[in-house]
Design a protein around this motif. Structure first.
Motif, PDB file in Angstrom:
ATOM      1  N   PRO A  75       0.793  -1.236   0.000  1.00  0.00           N
ATOM      2  CA  PRO A  75       0.000   0.000   0.000  1.00  0.00           C
ATOM      3  C   PRO A  75       0.825   1.287   0.000  1.00  0.00           C
ATOM      4  CG  PRO A  75       0.144  -0.825   2.229  1.00  0.00           C
ATOM      5  CD  PRO A  75       0.892  -1.807   1.378  1.00  0.00           C
ATOM      6  N   GLU A  76       2.160   1.171  -0.118  1.00  0.00           N
ATOM      7  CA  GLU A  76       2.960   2.392  -0.117  1.00  0.00           C
ATOM      8  C   GLU A  76       2.616   3.299  -1.287  1.00  0.00           C
ATOM      9  OE1 GLU A  76       4.054  -0.551   0.596  1.00  0.00           O
ATOM     10  OE2 GLU A  76       4.837  -0.308   2.646  1.00  0.00           O
ATOM     11  N   THR A  77       2.398   2.718  -2.474  1.00  0.00           N
ATOM     12  CA  THR A  77       2.117   3.524  -3.651  1.00  0.00           C
ATOM     13  C   THR A  77       0.630   3.824  -3.840  1.00  0.00           C
ATOM     14  OG1 THR A  77       2.122   1.474  -4.930  1.00  0.00           O
ATOM     15  CG2 THR A  77       4.161   2.774  -4.904  1.00  0.00           C
ATOM     16  N   GLN A  78      -0.224   2.881  -3.475  1.00  0.00           N
ATOM     17  CA  GLN A  78      -1.670   3.074  -3.551  1.00  0.00           C
ATOM     18  C   GLN A  78      -2.332   2.323  -2.412  1.00  0.00           C
ATOM     19  OE1 GLN A  78      -2.456   1.932  -7.867  1.00  0.00           O
ATOM     20  NE2 GLN A  78      -3.835   3.656  -7.625  1.00  0.00           N
ATOM     21  N   LYS A  79      -3.320   2.950  -1.793  1.00  0.00           N
ATOM     22  CA  LYS A  79      -4.049   2.281  -0.720  1.00  0.00           C
ATOM     23  C   LYS A  79      -4.903   1.156  -1.299  1.00  0.00           C
ATOM     24  CE  LYS A  79      -6.949   3.116   3.322  1.00  0.00           C
ATOM     25  NZ  LYS A  79      -7.544   1.788   3.221  1.00  0.00           N
ATOM     26  N   ILE A  80      -4.938   0.033  -0.604  1.00  0.00           N
ATOM     27  CA  ILE A  80      -5.843  -1.056  -0.978  1.00  0.00           C
ATOM     28  C   ILE A  80      -7.184  -0.782  -0.304  1.00  0.00           C
ATOM     29  CG2 ILE A  80      -6.235  -3.536  -0.902  1.00  0.00           C
ATOM     30  CD1 ILE A  80      -3.189  -3.891  -0.695  1.00  0.00           C
ATOM     31  N   ASN A  81      -8.198  -0.499  -1.105  1.00  0.00           N
ATOM     32  CA  ASN A  81      -9.516  -0.131  -0.582  1.00  0.00           C
ATOM     33  C   ASN A  81     -10.524  -1.274  -0.597  1.00  0.00           C
ATOM     34  OD1 ASN A  81      -9.132   2.530   0.154  1.00  0.00           O
ATOM     35  ND2 ASN A  81      -9.717   3.346  -1.844  1.00  0.00           N
ATOM     36  N   TYR A  82     -10.280  -2.279  -1.449  1.00  0.00           N
ATOM     37  CA  TYR A  82     -11.341  -3.253  -1.715  1.00  0.00           C
ATOM     38  C   TYR A  82     -10.840  -4.690  -1.622  1.00  0.00           C
ATOM     39  CZ  TYR A  82     -13.238   0.922  -4.026  1.00  0.00           C
ATOM     40  OH  TYR A  82     -13.654   2.187  -4.315  1.00  0.00           O
ATOM     41  N   ILE A  83     -11.775  -5.566  -1.252  1.00  0.00           N
ATOM     42  CA  ILE A  83     -11.621  -7.001  -1.437  1.00  0.00           C
ATOM     43  C   ILE A  83     -12.805  -7.440  -2.294  1.00  0.00           C
ATOM     44  CG2 ILE A  83     -11.595  -9.261  -0.319  1.00  0.00           C
ATOM     45  CD1 ILE A  83     -10.316  -7.870   2.120  1.00  0.00           C
ATOM     46  N   VAL A  84     -12.516  -8.127  -3.393  1.00  0.00           N
ATOM     47  CA  VAL A  84     -13.557  -8.512  -4.343  1.00  0.00           C
ATOM     48  C   VAL A  84     -13.764 -10.027  -4.282  1.00  0.00           C
ATOM     49  CG1 VAL A  84     -14.310  -8.472  -6.747  1.00  0.00           C
ATOM     50  CG2 VAL A  84     -12.949  -6.575  -5.837  1.00  0.00           C
ATOM     51  N   ILE A  85     -15.027 -10.415  -4.061  1.00  0.00           N
ATOM     52  CA  ILE A  85     -15.423 -11.820  -3.949  1.00  0.00           C
ATOM     53  C   ILE A  85     -15.870 -12.337  -5.312  1.00  0.00           C
ATOM     54  CG2 ILE A  85     -16.981 -13.449  -2.814  1.00  0.00           C
ATOM     55  CD1 ILE A  85     -14.958 -12.061  -0.925  1.00  0.00           C
ATOM     56  N   HIS A  86     -15.202 -13.393  -5.775  1.00  0.00           N
ATOM     57  CA  HIS A  86     -15.521 -14.025  -7.057  1.00  0.00           C
ATOM     58  C   HIS A  86     -15.949 -15.471  -6.850  1.00  0.00           C
ATOM     59  CE1 HIS A  86     -13.227 -10.955  -9.519  1.00  0.00           C
ATOM     60  NE2 HIS A  86     -12.513 -10.877  -8.407  1.00  0.00           N
ATOM     61  N   ASP A  87     -16.579 -16.027  -7.876  1.00  0.00           N
ATOM     62  CA  ASP A  87     -16.909 -17.448  -7.952  1.00  0.00           C
ATOM     63  C   ASP A  87     -16.293 -17.957  -9.251  1.00  0.00           C
ATOM     64  OD1 ASP A  87     -18.057 -19.937  -8.224  1.00  0.00           O
ATOM     65  OD2 ASP A  87     -20.094 -19.207  -8.484  1.00  0.00           O
ATOM     66  N   THR A  88     -15.441 -18.995  -9.166  1.00  0.00           N
ATOM     67  CA  THR A  88     -14.696 -19.444 -10.349  1.00  0.00           C
ATOM     68  C   THR A  88     -15.585 -20.021 -11.440  1.00  0.00           C
ATOM     69  OG1 THR A  88     -14.362 -21.701  -9.549  1.00  0.00           O
ATOM     70  CG2 THR A  88     -12.739 -20.052  -8.886  1.00  0.00           C
TER      71      THR A  88
ATOM     72  N   LYS B 114      -6.583  -1.163  -6.771  1.00  0.00           N
ATOM     73  CA  LYS B 114      -6.835  -0.872  -5.363  1.00  0.00           C
ATOM     74  C   LYS B 114      -7.568  -2.017  -4.663  1.00  0.00           C
ATOM     75  CE  LYS B 114      -7.757   3.501  -4.432  1.00  0.00           C
ATOM     76  NZ  LYS B 114      -6.421   3.974  -4.010  1.00  0.00           N
ATOM     77  N   ALA B 115      -7.449  -3.243  -5.229  1.00  0.00           N
ATOM     78  CA  ALA B 115      -8.230  -4.361  -4.706  1.00  0.00           C
ATOM     79  C   ALA B 115      -7.399  -5.634  -4.595  1.00  0.00           C
ATOM     80  CB  ALA B 115      -9.450  -4.615  -5.596  1.00  0.00           C
ATOM     81  N   ILE B 116      -7.918  -6.541  -3.778  1.00  0.00           N
ATOM     82  CA  ILE B 116      -7.431  -7.913  -3.671  1.00  0.00           C
ATOM     83  C   ILE B 116      -8.587  -8.822  -4.090  1.00  0.00           C
ATOM     84  CG2 ILE B 116      -6.688  -9.724  -2.068  1.00  0.00           C
ATOM     85  CD1 ILE B 116      -5.384  -7.494  -0.390  1.00  0.00           C
ATOM     86  N   GLY B 117      -8.321  -9.782  -4.969  1.00  0.00           N
ATOM     87  CA  GLY B 117      -9.387 -10.635  -5.499  1.00  0.00           C
ATOM     88  C   GLY B 117      -9.318 -12.054  -4.976  1.00  0.00           C
ATOM     89  N   LEU B 118     -10.473 -12.579  -4.511  1.00  0.00           N
ATOM     90  CA  LEU B 118     -10.585 -13.944  -4.000  1.00  0.00           C
ATOM     91  C   LEU B 118     -11.532 -14.737  -4.895  1.00  0.00           C
ATOM     92  CD1 LEU B 118      -9.553 -12.364  -1.449  1.00  0.00           C
ATOM     93  CD2 LEU B 118     -11.007 -13.875  -0.089  1.00  0.00           C
ATOM     94  N   GLU B 119     -11.032 -15.833  -5.455  1.00  0.00           N
ATOM     95  CA  GLU B 119     -11.857 -16.727  -6.271  1.00  0.00           C
ATOM     96  C   GLU B 119     -12.286 -17.929  -5.429  1.00  0.00           C
ATOM     97  OE1 GLU B 119     -13.089 -16.639  -9.231  1.00  0.00           O
ATOM     98  OE2 GLU B 119     -11.966 -15.174 -10.418  1.00  0.00           O
ATOM     99  N   HIS B 120     -13.592 -18.220  -5.415  1.00  0.00           N
ATOM    100  CA  HIS B 120     -14.147 -19.319  -4.647  1.00  0.00           C
ATOM    101  C   HIS B 120     -14.605 -20.417  -5.605  1.00  0.00           C
ATOM    102  CE1 HIS B 120     -14.362 -15.821  -2.011  1.00  0.00           C
ATOM    103  NE2 HIS B 120     -14.376 -16.660  -0.994  1.00  0.00           N
ATOM    104  N   GLU B 121     -14.171 -21.646  -5.342  1.00  0.00           N
ATOM    105  CA  GLU B 121     -14.414 -22.743  -6.275  1.00  0.00           C
ATOM    106  C   GLU B 121     -15.896 -22.980  -6.535  1.00  0.00           C
ATOM    107  OE1 GLU B 121     -13.553 -27.543  -6.791  1.00  0.00           O
ATOM    108  OE2 GLU B 121     -13.448 -26.607  -4.813  1.00  0.00           O
ATOM    109  N   GLY B 122     -16.200 -23.231  -7.791  1.00  0.00           N
ATOM    110  CA  GLY B 122     -17.533 -23.603  -8.229  1.00  0.00           C
ATOM    111  C   GLY B 122     -17.482 -23.885  -9.707  1.00  0.00           C
ATOM    112  N   PHE B 123     -18.223 -24.874 -10.195  1.00  0.00           N
ATOM    113  CA  PHE B 123     -18.049 -25.227 -11.603  1.00  0.00           C
ATOM    114  C   PHE B 123     -19.321 -25.444 -12.377  1.00  0.00           C
ATOM    115  CE2 PHE B 123     -18.354 -29.161  -9.380  1.00  0.00           C
ATOM    116  CZ  PHE B 123     -19.128 -29.946 -10.201  1.00  0.00           C
ATOM    117  N   ALA B 124     -20.415 -25.818 -11.763  1.00  0.00           N
ATOM    118  CA  ALA B 124     -21.624 -26.117 -12.516  1.00  0.00           C
ATOM    119  C   ALA B 124     -22.555 -24.911 -12.494  1.00  0.00           C
ATOM    120  CB  ALA B 124     -22.329 -27.337 -11.933  1.00  0.00           C
TER     121      ALA B 124
END
Length: 636
Positions: free
Chosen positions: A273-286, A337-347
């Motif tokens: 975060p020295e260069t840019q603040k991390i403002n978000y966490i983004v929830i994904h489904d794979t 400005k985000a960190i992304g989390l992928e949550h397993e799912g396929f059908a």
């Protein structure tokens, strides 16, 4: 329950299932609690252990006996990947460029590849069928037989360990194996959560109205059993995770693949975060299996994300350091400005998520939020479906995961940040909060376009043009440029708000509340909301309309001569005089210029004088220029 009674009940249940006893078949169906007791007695599994394992898989819910995102069915999450019909991934659908940086050529969608479905954890129903004599289809569709199948598997795993004990403490190894984990850390984490649940106890009503109770019982499990399962030892390495989670470091490639300095992937180096603040966490489904997803992240010509979470046991793999920028959300300003989390799912029809994955995800998000000072609210913890398109032409192609079945209320309970009322009907804001289990909306298209989805709980509310259930939905010009109203298609969130999102109240009438949404009034039932207080943005006096943006980029004068100016382009929506929108955060205008390989070349953050407000404008958030609006307390 005495052992003799439980065995008699189990025998009656089994006989009824195969149609051998008219008397048993005509008897009243057992309660869920009775089914657990009977299965535990039949297979010699401690009842508390069976209840604890089921809770970590499904919270004792049936989910309409439809598959989870990892092919699991019923309270015991017995898996049958063939029936769940694995498909492609959501990364291959639509037109979204996951990088979302108009300064670079778009990363084009791909032809879906076949999922890797060879993992034994995707075929446990078949093994349970062999143990119980009940066919796989019945194990998928009958909650009672599903519970018997899970008990039979646990008993087999215990026998395989050579342990003969009725004490719950001696079932740690069998519980760890039930997780399907391939490493000792994740298997142990799953078992630890099960025994923590046993110690704390649980008392709840399931999604189909069954009252189930697990009495709190102090247990000191034999954790050394996990070393006897023959699992690999996952190395945390450089993974940025809480110490007690089974994380491992599986780095995404940062390498060139072509002759040009711009031919590289699959993320960008930075120094956050020295260069840019991390403002978000983004929830994904794979929308793809865990193994398939890991294969995708290894491709330098593809996209990236920071973490992948496995459904069966909640195992976490990290691929991109938090300091660097992954390509995942379809909006370069958000990605930077985000960190992304992928949550397993396929059908496509797999639309519920295991408790094991919810829990490890919440632990990870809590850890990251504390480390990077990210508030635990729905203005900062976003679904991919809440990320705005960058310019008008990209709005329609944005992805819609994790979708209307991700239980945001339960997730925030696990984050120890529950959605609670902070206001009254007079304080001007309302937070969406339906009862997830009973909020079963008639979506279509989960498996076949236009066909009804299975009935199940949802996190969404549908907004109407008038305070009545048969009124048309609102219009989203980004998704429906022809001006037609939203639909009940599962992917069509034109006129849909999600749990935890906060909107400005426009009007109240007869048990309904209207909120400002995409420049319109949208009505939904007050019973599906809680009252809130905060700040709202409204156009400054004399302004009939103000522009709304999908990214908070600097003004042209902020760019050095050697960096091309990135256009500040309004979206296709209007924010009109007299309307109010809930303010999420204030943010500086920034553009991270990173178009060539190697951070030491010319990666730089361009900062402007313009400041933006993030507002809850529709299903997705949006940005407005601070100079265009007045900000005031919501109750004025």
């Amino acid at each position: 329950m005495p052992r003799s009674r439980s065995i008699l009940l189990a025998t009656a249940l089994a006989t009824a299932a195969v149609g051998l006893s008219p008397l048993a078949a005509s008897a009243a169906p057992p309660t869920r609690q009775d089914a657990f007791a009977a299965a535990a007695g039949e297979y010699g599994v401690p009842e508390s252990v069976l209840l604890g394992v089921s809770y970590l898989e499904s919270r004792w819910d049936t989910n309409g006996m439809s598959p989870s995102t990892s092919a699991g069915y019923g309270p015991m999450h017995l898996t049958d990947v063939a029936a769940a019909n694995a498909g492609g991934t959501h990364h291959d659908d639509g037109t979204e460029d996951a990088r979302g940086d108009s300064a670079r050529p778009a990363l084009l969608p791909r032809t879906p590849s076949a999922d890797d479905v060879s993992a034994p954890s995707l075929h446990t129903a078949r093994e349970a069928a062999a143990l119980t004599g009940v066919d796989v289809a019945t194990l998928r569709s009958d909650p009672v037989q599903n519970i018997r199948g899970g008990a039979a598997l646990l008993a087999k795993y215990q026998r395989d360990l050579g342990v003969h004990s009725a004490k719950p403490a001696d079932w740690y190894g069998a519980v760890a194996r039930y997780s399907g984990a391939t490493d000792t850390g994740s298997a142990g984490e799953f078992a630890n959560e099960v025994f923590s649940t046993i110690a704390q106890g649980v008392d709840r009503v399931t999604d189909d109205g069954q009252h189930v109770r697990l009495a709190p019982t102090a247990v000191r499990p034999n954790t050394r059993q996990v070393t006897r399962l023959g699992l690999r030892v996952a190395r945390a390495g450089e993974a940025e995770c809480p110490a007690d989670l089974g994380c491992e470091w599986l780095p995404a490639p940062y390498e060139q693949y072509g002759p040009g300095s711009g031919d590289y992937g699959n993320h960008d180096l930075a120094n956050r975060p020295e260069t840019q603040k991390i403002n978000y966490i983004v929830i994904h489904d794979t929308e793809g299996t865990y193994d398939t997803t890991l294969n995708l992240i290894k491709d330098p010509t593809y996209v990236s994300w920071n973490y992948t979470l496995r459904s069966s046991d909640g195992h976490i793999a990290q691929h991109v350091k938090a300091k660097d920028v992954a390509w995942h959300a379809g909006n370069w300003y958000l990605n930077a400005k985000a960190i992304g989390l992928e949550h397993e799912g396929f059908a496509a029809q797999g639309t519920w998520f295991t408790e094991a994955m919810y829990r490890t995800s919440a632990k990870l998000v809590g850890y990251l939020a504390a480390k990077y000072q990210i508030p635990l609210d729905r203005q900062h913890i976003l679904g991919h479906d809440n990320v705005p398109g960058t310019i008008p032409s990209t709005v329609r192609g944005m992805h819609w995961d994790p979708g209307p079945y991700w239980d945001w209320a339960h997730y925030f309970d696990l984050l120890h940040a529950p959605f609670r009322s902070t206001g009254t009907p007079l304080t001007g804001l309302v937070t969406v909060r339906p009862n997830y289990a009973t909020n079963q909306l008639p979506f279509t298209g989960c498996t076949t376009a236009g066909q009804p989805c299975p009935a199940r709980g949802s996190t969404s509310v549908v907004l109407r043009t008038e305070p009545r259930d048969d009124a048309p939905q609102l219009v989203d010009l980004g998704l429906h440029p022809d001006g037609t109203p939203g639909t009940m298609g599962v992917s069509d969130h034109s006129s849909r708000a999600e749990t935890g999102q906060t909107f400005a109240v426009a009007e109240r009438r007869g048990g309904w509340v209207a909120v400002w949404y995409l420049g319109q009034k949208g009505w939904f039932h007050e019973k599906d909301a809680i009252w809130s207080v905060g700040f709202v943005a409204t156009p400054k006096k004399g302004r009939d309309t103000i522009p709304v943006y999908g990214r908070a980029y600097p003004e042209a004068a902020a760019y050095p001569a050697d960096i091309p100016v990135q256009a500040v382009t309004p979206l296709q929506y209007s924010l009109l005089a007299g309307q109010k929108y809930s303010v999420g955060l204030i943010t500086p205008s920034e553009y991270y210029r990173a178009v060539t390989f190697d951070q030491n070349d010319n990666h730089v953050v361009v900062r402007g004088q313009t400041q933006y407000l993030q507002i809850q404008f529709g299903h997705r958030v949006a940005f407005v220029n601070v100079d265009d609006v007045d900000v005031r307390p919501s109750f004025f």
